[in-house]
Motif scaffolding. Structure first.
Motif, PDB file in Angstrom:
ATOM      1  N   CYS A  39       0.869  -1.179   0.000  1.00 46.27           N
ATOM      2  CA  CYS A  39       0.000   0.000   0.000  1.00 46.27           C
ATOM      3  C   CYS A  39       0.901   1.223   0.000  1.00 46.27           C
ATOM      4  CB  CYS A  39      -0.912  -0.001   1.201  1.00 46.27           C
ATOM      5  SG  CYS A  39      -1.849   1.530   1.429  1.00 46.27           S
TER       6      CYS A  39
ATOM      7  N   ARG B 132     -16.530  -5.019   7.148  1.00 43.58           N
ATOM      8  CA  ARG B 132     -15.085  -4.934   6.996  1.00 43.58           C
ATOM      9  C   ARG B 132     -14.440  -5.210   8.350  1.00 43.58           C
ATOM     10  NH1 ARG B 132     -13.104   0.086   3.360  1.00 43.58           N
ATOM     11  NH2 ARG B 132     -14.730  -0.865   2.057  1.00 43.58           N
TER      12      ARG B 132
ATOM     13  N   TYR C  90      -8.170  -4.018   2.103  1.00 44.15           N
ATOM     14  CA  TYR C  90      -8.086  -2.569   2.054  1.00 44.15           C
ATOM     15  C   TYR C  90      -7.000  -2.055   2.996  1.00 44.15           C
ATOM     16  CZ  TYR C  90     -12.758  -2.777  -0.049  1.00 44.15           C
ATOM     17  OH  TYR C  90     -13.832  -3.043  -0.863  1.00 44.15           O
TER      18      TYR C  90
ATOM     19  N   ASN D 244      -5.665   1.092   5.269  1.00 42.48           N
ATOM     20  CA  ASN D 244      -6.255   2.207   6.011  1.00 42.48           C
ATOM     21  C   ASN D 244      -5.155   3.016   6.676  1.00 42.48           C
ATOM     22  OD1 ASN D 244      -7.173   3.194   8.916  1.00 42.48           O
ATOM     23  ND2 ASN D 244      -8.959   3.261   7.583  1.00 42.48           N
TER      24      ASN D 244
ATOM     25  N   TRP E 282      -8.901   5.454   3.141  1.00 44.28           N
ATOM     26  CA  TRP E 282      -8.992   4.100   2.607  1.00 44.28           C
ATOM     27  C   TRP E 282      -8.449   4.040   1.184  1.00 44.28           C
ATOM     28  CZ3 TRP E 282     -10.571   0.183   5.707  1.00 44.28           C
ATOM     29  CH2 TRP E 282     -11.302   0.520   6.850  1.00 44.28           C
TER      30      TRP E 282
ATOM     31  N   GLN F 233      -8.502   1.660  -2.500  1.00 42.05           N
ATOM     32  CA  GLN F 233      -9.600   1.151  -3.329  1.00 42.05           C
ATOM     33  C   GLN F 233      -9.803  -0.348  -3.152  1.00 42.05           C
ATOM     34  OE1 GLN F 233      -6.554   1.587  -4.379  1.00 42.05           O
ATOM     35  NE2 GLN F 233      -6.090  -0.280  -5.541  1.00 42.05           N
ATOM     36  N   GLY F 234      -8.847  -1.007  -2.537  1.00 43.94           N
ATOM     37  CA  GLY F 234      -8.955  -2.442  -2.287  1.00 43.94           C
ATOM     38  C   GLY F 234      -8.270  -3.280  -3.350  1.00 43.94           C
TER      39      GLY F 234
END
Length: 115
Positions: free
Chosen positions: A21, A47, A97, A99, A105, A107-108
């Motif tokens: 990420c 989630r 996801y 965080n 967040w 976009q996954g």
């Protein structure tokens, strides 16, 4: 703040994946000051937080179902947080996801564990 996840895909049970990420666009604070976390979500379910890591990278917490299999880490110089997932199981299938600071967040990225 923009969070871009990568590294998801299809893997067989027992396999491994490493999610990344990359964070950018921080205003008023920095990546290195933010607690980071990975969540996952499956259809029809809420989630859930899988793992989180403090801003220094020396403290991490995990849900019981992934302890001993997943490892969260961060590289503050690269504004990036990682989730190493080993010995994957079909029940790990979900959209994962990223965080930041409990506020922002990504976009996954889809992780599918199937033979």
């Amino acid at each position: 703040v923009q969070l871009v996840e990568s590294g998801g895909g299809l893997v067989q049970p027992g396999g491994s994946l490493r999610l990344s990420c990359k964070a950018s666009g921080f205003t008023g604070f920095t990546f290195s000051s933010a607690e980071m976390a990975w969540y996952r979500q499956t259809p029809g379910k809420g989630r859930e937080m899988v793992a989180n890591i403090n801003r220094f990278g020396w403290r991490a917490d995990y849900i019981d179902s992934v302890k001993g299999r997943f490892a969260i880490s961060r590289d503050n110089a690269k504004n990036t947080v990682y989730l190493q997932m080993n010995n994957l199981k079909p029940e790990d299938t979900a959209v994962y996801y990223c965080n930041a600071a409990s506020r922002f967040w990504g976009q996954g990225t889809q992780v599918t564990v199937s033979s």
